[in-house]
Motif scaffolding. Structure first.
Motif, PDB file in Angstrom:
ATOM      1  N   MET A 268       0.827  -1.201   0.000  1.00  0.00           N
ATOM      2  CA  MET A 268       0.000   0.000   0.000  1.00  0.00           C
ATOM      3  C   MET A 268       0.868   1.261   0.000  1.00  0.00           C
ATOM      4  SD  MET A 268      -3.121  -1.005  -0.104  1.00  0.00           S
ATOM      5  CE  MET A 268      -3.946   0.524   0.300  1.00  0.00           C
ATOM      6  N   GLU A 269       1.969   1.222   0.739  1.00  0.00           N
ATOM      7  CA  GLU A 269       2.829   2.395   0.831  1.00  0.00           C
ATOM      8  C   GLU A 269       3.655   2.612  -0.426  1.00  0.00           C
ATOM      9  OE1 GLU A 269       3.020   4.722   3.182  1.00  0.00           O
ATOM     10  OE2 GLU A 269       1.329   3.756   4.157  1.00  0.00           O
ATOM     11  N   PHE A 270       3.846   1.558  -1.238  1.00  0.00           N
ATOM     12  CA  PHE A 270       4.671   1.677  -2.436  1.00  0.00           C
ATOM     13  C   PHE A 270       4.157   2.791  -3.347  1.00  0.00           C
ATOM     14  CE2 PHE A 270       5.595   0.603  -6.868  1.00  0.00           C
ATOM     15  CZ  PHE A 270       6.969   0.444  -6.818  1.00  0.00           C
ATOM     16  N   GLY A 271       2.847   2.794  -3.579  1.00  0.00           N
ATOM     17  CA  GLY A 271       2.283   3.835  -4.433  1.00  0.00           C
ATOM     18  C   GLY A 271       2.394   5.211  -3.815  1.00  0.00           C
ATOM     19  N   TYR A 272       2.118   5.310  -2.515  1.00  0.00           N
ATOM     20  CA  TYR A 272       2.164   6.618  -1.856  1.00  0.00           C
ATOM     21  C   TYR A 272       3.588   7.166  -1.753  1.00  0.00           C
ATOM     22  CZ  TYR A 272      -2.659   5.627  -0.584  1.00  0.00           C
ATOM     23  OH  TYR A 272      -3.991   5.338  -0.635  1.00  0.00           O
ATOM     24  N   LEU A 273       4.572   6.269  -1.771  1.00  0.00           N
ATOM     25  CA  LEU A 273       5.957   6.726  -1.705  1.00  0.00           C
ATOM     26  C   LEU A 273       6.352   7.537  -2.931  1.00  0.00           C
ATOM     27  CD1 LEU A 273       7.834   3.655  -0.179  1.00  0.00           C
ATOM     28  CD2 LEU A 273       7.591   5.915   0.832  1.00  0.00           C
ATOM     29  N   PHE A 274       5.676   7.311  -4.054  1.00  0.00           N
ATOM     30  CA  PHE A 274       5.973   8.121  -5.239  1.00  0.00           C
ATOM     31  C   PHE A 274       5.640   9.590  -4.974  1.00  0.00           C
ATOM     32  CE2 PHE A 274       6.309   4.101  -7.292  1.00  0.00           C
ATOM     33  CZ  PHE A 274       7.120   4.314  -8.392  1.00  0.00           C
ATOM     34  N   GLY A 275       4.581   9.830  -4.180  1.00  0.00           N
ATOM     35  CA  GLY A 275       4.270  11.210  -3.804  1.00  0.00           C
ATOM     36  C   GLY A 275       5.325  11.795  -2.887  1.00  0.00           C
ATOM     37  N   GLY A 276       5.783  10.994  -1.894  1.00  0.00           N
ATOM     38  CA  GLY A 276       6.845  11.465  -0.998  1.00  0.00           C
ATOM     39  C   GLY A 276       8.158  11.660  -1.717  1.00  0.00           C
ATOM     40  N   ALA A 277       8.398  10.858  -2.762  1.00  0.00           N
ATOM     41  CA  ALA A 277       9.651  10.974  -3.503  1.00  0.00           C
ATOM     42  C   ALA A 277       9.771  12.309  -4.213  1.00  0.00           C
ATOM     43  CB  ALA A 277       9.762   9.833  -4.522  1.00  0.00           C
ATOM     44  N   VAL A 278       8.642  12.956  -4.496  1.00  0.00           N
ATOM     45  CA  VAL A 278       8.680  14.264  -5.159  1.00  0.00           C
ATOM     46  C   VAL A 278       9.473  15.254  -4.315  1.00  0.00           C
ATOM     47  CG1 VAL A 278       7.266  16.222  -5.875  1.00  0.00           C
ATOM     48  CG2 VAL A 278       6.541  13.899  -6.442  1.00  0.00           C
ATOM     49  N   LEU A 279       9.217  15.295  -3.010  1.00  0.00           N
ATOM     50  CA  LEU A 279       9.944  16.210  -2.123  1.00  0.00           C
ATOM     51  C   LEU A 279      11.408  15.816  -1.997  1.00  0.00           C
ATOM     52  CD1 LEU A 279       7.354  16.696   0.779  1.00  0.00           C
ATOM     53  CD2 LEU A 279       8.005  18.353  -0.964  1.00  0.00           C
ATOM     54  N   VAL A 280      11.665  14.520  -1.811  1.00  0.00           N
ATOM     55  CA  VAL A 280      13.038  14.058  -1.617  1.00  0.00           C
ATOM     56  C   VAL A 280      13.880  14.339  -2.859  1.00  0.00           C
ATOM     57  CG1 VAL A 280      14.479  12.040  -1.187  1.00  0.00           C
ATOM     58  CG2 VAL A 280      12.320  12.319   0.043  1.00  0.00           C
ATOM     59  N   GLU A 281      13.331  14.078  -4.032  1.00  0.00           N
ATOM     60  CA  GLU A 281      14.070  14.327  -5.263  1.00  0.00           C
ATOM     61  C   GLU A 281      14.357  15.815  -5.443  1.00  0.00           C
ATOM     62  OE1 GLU A 281      12.676  10.715  -8.236  1.00  0.00           O
ATOM     63  OE2 GLU A 281      11.502  12.548  -8.163  1.00  0.00           O
ATOM     64  N   SER A 282      13.426  16.647  -5.030  1.00  0.00           N
ATOM     65  CA  SER A 282      13.650  18.092  -5.160  1.00  0.00           C
ATOM     66  C   SER A 282      14.804  18.542  -4.284  1.00  0.00           C
ATOM     67  CB  SER A 282      12.369  18.840  -4.785  1.00  0.00           C
ATOM     68  OG  SER A 282      11.307  18.497  -5.644  1.00  0.00           O
ATOM     69  N   VAL A 283      14.884  18.012  -3.057  1.00  0.00           N
ATOM     70  CA  VAL A 283      15.950  18.409  -2.138  1.00  0.00           C
ATOM     71  C   VAL A 283      17.303  17.878  -2.608  1.00  0.00           C
ATOM     72  CG1 VAL A 283      16.813  18.209   0.230  1.00  0.00           C
ATOM     73  CG2 VAL A 283      14.367  18.544  -0.177  1.00  0.00           C
ATOM     74  N   PHE A 284      17.330  16.619  -3.074  1.00  0.00           N
ATOM     75  CA  PHE A 284      18.605  15.994  -3.457  1.00  0.00           C
ATOM     76  C   PHE A 284      18.951  16.200  -4.928  1.00  0.00           C
ATOM     77  CE2 PHE A 284      17.755  13.741   0.478  1.00  0.00           C
ATOM     78  CZ  PHE A 284      19.018  13.601   1.026  1.00  0.00           C
ATOM     79  N   GLY A 285      18.152  16.950  -5.661  1.00  0.00           N
ATOM     80  CA  GLY A 285      18.471  17.268  -7.046  1.00  0.00           C
ATOM     81  C   GLY A 285      18.545  16.062  -7.952  1.00  0.00           C
ATOM     82  N   ARG A 286      17.655  15.086  -7.747  1.00  0.00           N
ATOM     83  CA  ARG A 286      17.634  13.884  -8.565  1.00  0.00           C
ATOM     84  C   ARG A 286      16.610  14.036  -9.692  1.00  0.00           C
ATOM     85  NH1 ARG A 286      19.723   9.156  -6.634  1.00  0.00           N
ATOM     86  NH2 ARG A 286      18.148   7.980  -7.797  1.00  0.00           N
ATOM     87  N   ASP A 287      16.971  13.538 -10.875  1.00  0.00           N
ATOM     88  CA  ASP A 287      16.034  13.534 -11.993  1.00  0.00           C
ATOM     89  C   ASP A 287      14.967  12.477 -11.745  1.00  0.00           C
ATOM     90  OD1 ASP A 287      17.494  15.479 -13.279  1.00  0.00           O
ATOM     91  OD2 ASP A 287      18.766  14.025 -14.320  1.00  0.00           O
TER      92      ASP A 287
END
Length: 341
Positions: A268-287
């Motif tokens: 269940m969390e796998f799908g929601y983690l894509f939403g959380g990854a948006v913030l993490v990628e922005s901070v760490f400058g990941r494509d």
């Protein structure tokens, strides 16, 4: 067999209804956002005549209901539209960045299992001890930490102060790896470049750990509660009384029986983690999807925002459907209840 087909049909209809609702909500919410899509698509130097021509080309001069029906029709054909900033297909742009986010999410799931389940097993075996209480407090704190704040703290400590791990990007500039799967670590290995693979792992570790920390707390709590329940079962008590070694008892019997709720939680969390990854990628400058959505919002590219959000929603819905099917296969109680219903 008919009951299984009925169960699958119900789940598919529910998933389709959820996606239709999501698409409708996203469409009308973005229509409320200030800004002129036609002017963005035409460019900053466009004349009023060019803006009106672009408005007609995009169908923005039609009634809102017709725009919505046209939007749904495109979605049924897998068309997420054309970006108003790059003038390229949004679907292809999302597919290009999706593997980077998937790599981050999968790694964070693995970290939550590798760290959370052993901690839960250790805590369940030493229930109500001082160490157990300390672990429970720590995981409760971890589960409530804001991901954005944690990402900044991790960057400050491991990057600015210690300088032991990279804090930006997916690969160092002196490495060049041809994209095959989109997973940087895997592509480096496929290219026969272990040095690049190790560099990609170092770039991946911190953002994946930040994304995994709240999941570790939830995995720990769910696994610990289920392990304690399994340990009280009669056959486990009998095995302990017969002198079965504790390590074998835990690894062969207790943990496998307690993993069903953990699999459901992580699925269940796998799908929601894509939403959380948006913030993490922005901070760490990941494509990835994070950078894609951030750029789309900054450029007022509502079509790209729609596409990115809908892809995340599709992943959540499909993951939920997959979890239902796994639960149906693994748990006879769920199978009996669902088939009987």
């Amino acid at each position: 067999m008919r009951s299984q087909a009925y169960f699958l049909l119900r789940r598919l209809l529910g998933a389709a209804g959820t996606l239709l609702t999501l698409a409708t909500v996203v469409f009308f919410l973005l229509k409320l956002v200030p800004g002129d899509e036609a002017r963005v698509a035409a460019g900053p130097g466009a004349t009023p005549e060019q803006v009106e021509a672009m408005r007609h080309q995009l169908g923005l001069d039609e009634p809102l209901v017709l725009q919505w029906l046209s939007f749904l029709g495109r979605l049924l054909h897998g068309d997420l539209g054309t970006s108003s900033s790059t003038h390229g297909p949004v679907g292809q742009a999302v597919l290009d960045v999706l593997p980077g986010t998937a790599e981050l999410v999968v790694t964070s799931i693995l970290l939550s299992i590798v760290i959370g389940v052993p901690l839960a097993a250790l805590s369940a075996l030493r229930d109500r001890g001082a160490g157990d209480s300390a672990r429970r407090v720590l995981v409760i704190i971890a589960a409530g930490l804001p991901v954005f704040w944690l990402a900044l703290m991790v960057q400050f400590v491991f990057g600015a102060k210690l300088g032991i791990l990279p804090i930006s990007g997916r690969l160092s500039a002196w490495f060049s790896v041809p994209p095959v799967t989109g997973f940087t670590v895997l592509d480096s290995l496929l290219a026969g470049n272990p040095a690049a693979a190790w560099d990609a792992v170092q770039h991946l570790f911190l953002p994946a750990l930040v994304l995994a920390v709240p999941q570790i707390g939830m995995t720990y709590r769910v696994a610990r509660a289920e392990l304690l329940r399994v340990l009280t079962r009669e056959h486990v008590q009998m095995a302990r009384a017969n002198g079965v070694p504790r390590r074998r008892l835990i690894s062969k019997h207790v943990v496998p029986q307690a993993m069903n709720p953990v699999i459901i939680l992580l699925g269940m969390e796998f799908g929601y983690l894509f939403g959380g990854a948006v913030l993490v990628e922005s901070v760490f400058g990941r494509d990835g999807l994070g950078a894609f959505l951030t750029n789309a919002v900054a450029q007022k590219d509502t079509v790209s925002v729609e596409g990115g959000v809908l892809v995340i929603g599709l992943i959540v819905v499909l993951t939920s459907l997959l979890v239902d099917l796994i639960q149906l296969v693994r748990d006879p109680r769920v199978r009996t209840a669902e088939m009987g219903a």
